[in-house]
Every structure is written in C-alpha cells, then in structure tokens.
Design an enzyme around this catalytic site. Structure first.
Site, PDB file in Angstrom:
ATOM      1  N   PRO A 127     -14.651  -7.530   2.756  1.00  0.00           N
ATOM      2  CA  PRO A 127     -15.842  -8.277   3.722  1.00  0.00           C
ATOM      3  C   PRO A 127     -17.273  -7.810   3.205  1.00  0.00           C
ATOM      4  O   PRO A 127     -18.051  -8.265   3.313  1.00  0.00           O
ATOM      5  CB  PRO A 127     -15.307  -7.654   5.042  1.00  0.00           C
ATOM      6  CG  PRO A 127     -14.604  -6.149   4.718  1.00  0.00           C
ATOM      7  CD  PRO A 127     -13.745  -6.601   3.604  1.00  0.00           C
ATOM      8  N   TYR A 170       0.961  -1.298  -0.071  1.00  0.00           N
ATOM      9  CA  TYR A 170      -0.068  -0.013  -0.042  1.00  0.00           C
ATOM     10  C   TYR A 170       0.930   1.347   0.019  1.00  0.00           C
ATOM     11  O   TYR A 170       1.185   1.695   0.778  1.00  0.00           O
ATOM     12  CB  TYR A 170      -1.031   0.059   1.103  1.00  0.00           C
ATOM     13  CG  TYR A 170      -1.655  -1.121   1.282  1.00  0.00           C
ATOM     14  CD1 TYR A 170      -1.885  -1.979   0.361  1.00  0.00           C
ATOM     15  CD2 TYR A 170      -2.073  -1.600   2.522  1.00  0.00           C
ATOM     16  CE1 TYR A 170      -2.777  -3.422   0.431  1.00  0.00           C
ATOM     17  CE2 TYR A 170      -3.008  -2.738   2.830  1.00  0.00           C
ATOM     18  CZ  TYR A 170      -3.222  -3.691   1.586  1.00  0.00           C
ATOM     19  OH  TYR A 170      -3.939  -4.690   1.949  1.00  0.00           O
TER      20      TYR A 170
END
Length: 279
Positions: free
Chosen positions: A203, A56
């Site tokens: 999720p 990231y």
C-alpha cells in the site's frame, strides 16, 4: 467523513486500516519475540484485520500469529491465502490450484491458526493450469462444510473477477495498489461497484513516497509523514479500500495506524491524485 469500518461480504465488520503480517520473521528466537510483540501491539491499537498466507514461511507466519493472539478477540479477523505450493522435487514455490492441494492447505491453516472456520480465505493466485471452476468449486465445497466463511481472490484482472463471480460470491480482492502504482485501477472500480473489499498489498510504494516532493509537501502541511499521507490517500480514495501495511517494528506500526486519523483536504487529495509513476 470516510467510514473507518467496512463490512466484508456485507456482514463482517472490520476496521479499514489493517495489518499485513508477511514480513514478521518466525526465527531466530529473538526475532520471533519481536514479531509476537508487533502482532500483539497491532491488536492493542485496534487492528481487527490481519493478513497472512500459506506462502509466508510455508505456514510459519500463521503459526506465529496464533502464538501471539490466540485465543482471538471476537472482533479480530485473520485472513489467510492458499494456492501456492512448494514442489516436493525442486523445492521451488509455484502456483498450485489443484483441488486436493487447496483442500490440504485449508486444513493446515485451520490447524495452524487454531480455528474451526476461516472467516475470509483468499486464493493467492489463480492457477492457469487448473480450471477456475475446479479451484473455486473446491473453496465453495469447503464453505458449505463450514470451514470457510467468505472467499476472496488475489492479483486478478477485471475479466478474472467477472468469471469468478459467475461461479461463487467473491467477498474480497487483494491486488497491488498504492498512490504511485495504480495499474489495477479498473479492478478497484469493479470492486467498488460490487461492494467487494479491496485489500491493496504494497500500500506504500517502497522508497518512492518520501522521494516525491508533492507527497512530502502535503505531509509537511498536515504534520504527518509521507507514509501516513500515502495511507490516508488510500483510505480517502474509495470506501472499499482496506490497506494492510506491514512492518517488523512497533514504532512503524504506530506511525502507520495513526494515518487512520489524518484528514486530507479535497485540494490535497486532488494534488495526490495526479501523482503516479509513468507506465
């Protein structure tokens, strides 16, 4: 009632609903300030598990979290991932599990996160070009040296998990999993049997949850949003699931974390269990 906490590795307590920092931009300056505010608000709201990675921003996300939250509260776990590197020649990102690369990325993460030990370090992907024993052996060496507390894997199959567990103790697995995408159901089952933390990335199925009439119906019944229903379903699905939803907005963060207080009825769970995208 499902437990709101989980012991990673059998000894490291975290609240099950965490935060994924992947989407927090480190620049420009105005976006960085907003990102710092989101990270700080997450901890204010009781988050004790934050997920980041070398990938990231090439470590920029780790530095952002350190700026926002260091010195860290005692109960806060920031877990990071290594094993993806940028080619010096092409600039492209790719899997790289060579021991020297893994060791260098751990050292960089220690420096960026301003810690002497990473309590949970996950291998972002298994590099098929490097022997698994070499990759995990390097992490075990770093663990022996006191630089790592616990070791996890990401995006693995049941077979890969079994192979890894023959070499070292595995504390966590981070695979893609949500209400509508359950490709890795067998991996979740294996983790549940072994007491291994299962951190589902993505999720909430992007754009799909609200489009599903059944999810919207359950949301209306309990006065929640479809996103909250998707997260509440995950928390009820298995005690080893630790969702890490990410966002760049404080209002979305607060919405996500409120899902920890939702209770779906057995009948609602059963209706949601029947949902999944066709293979």
């Amino acid at each position: 009632m499902a437990s709101t906490t989980f012991l990673i590795g059998g000894d490291l307590s975290v609240r099950r609903l965490g935060f994924g920092a992947m989407h927090l931009p480190a620049e420009p300056a105005s976006d960085r300030q907003a990102s710092l505010a989101v990270a700080r608000r997450a901890v204010e709201l009781g988050v004790t598990l934050i997920d980041t990675a070398h990938l990231y921003g090439g470590g920029a996300n780790e530095e952002l979290l350190a700026e926002a939250l260091h010195p860290y509260p005692d109960e806060l776990l920031i877990t990071t991932k290594i094993g993806v590197a940028r080619s010096a020649s092409s600039g492209e990102w790719g899997l790289d599990g060579r021991p020297a690369v893994l060791r260098a990325q751990v050292e960089q993460a220690l420096r960026r996160l301003r810690v002497e030990r990473i309590e949970l370090l996950q291998l972002h992907r298994i590099d098929p070009m490097t022997p698994l024993a070499d990759q995990l052996g390097t992490l075990q060496d770093l663990q022996t040296e006191g630089k790592l507390g616990r070791i996890g894997l990401s995006e693995v199959t049941v077979t890969e998990l079994d192979q890894a567990r023959q070499i070292i103790n595995i504390a966590s697995v981070q695979n893609r999993y949500n209400l509508l995408d359950r490709e890795h159901e067998p991996v979740l089952t294996a983790c549940e049997a072994a007491g291994i933390a299962f951190l589902p990335w993505r999720p909430v199925a992007a754009g799909a949850s609200g489009a599903q009439a059944e999810i919207a119906a359950v949301a209306a019944e309990i006065g929640a949003t479809p996103t909250q229903v998707a997260l509440a379903w995950l928390l009820g699905r298995s005690p080893v699931i630790l969702p890490i939803p990410g966002t760049t907005r404080i209002d979305h963060l607060e919405e996500n974390l409120a899902a920890a207080d939702l209770r779906l009825t057995p009948a609602q769970h059963e209706r949601l269990d029947r949902l999944r995208e066709p293979a």
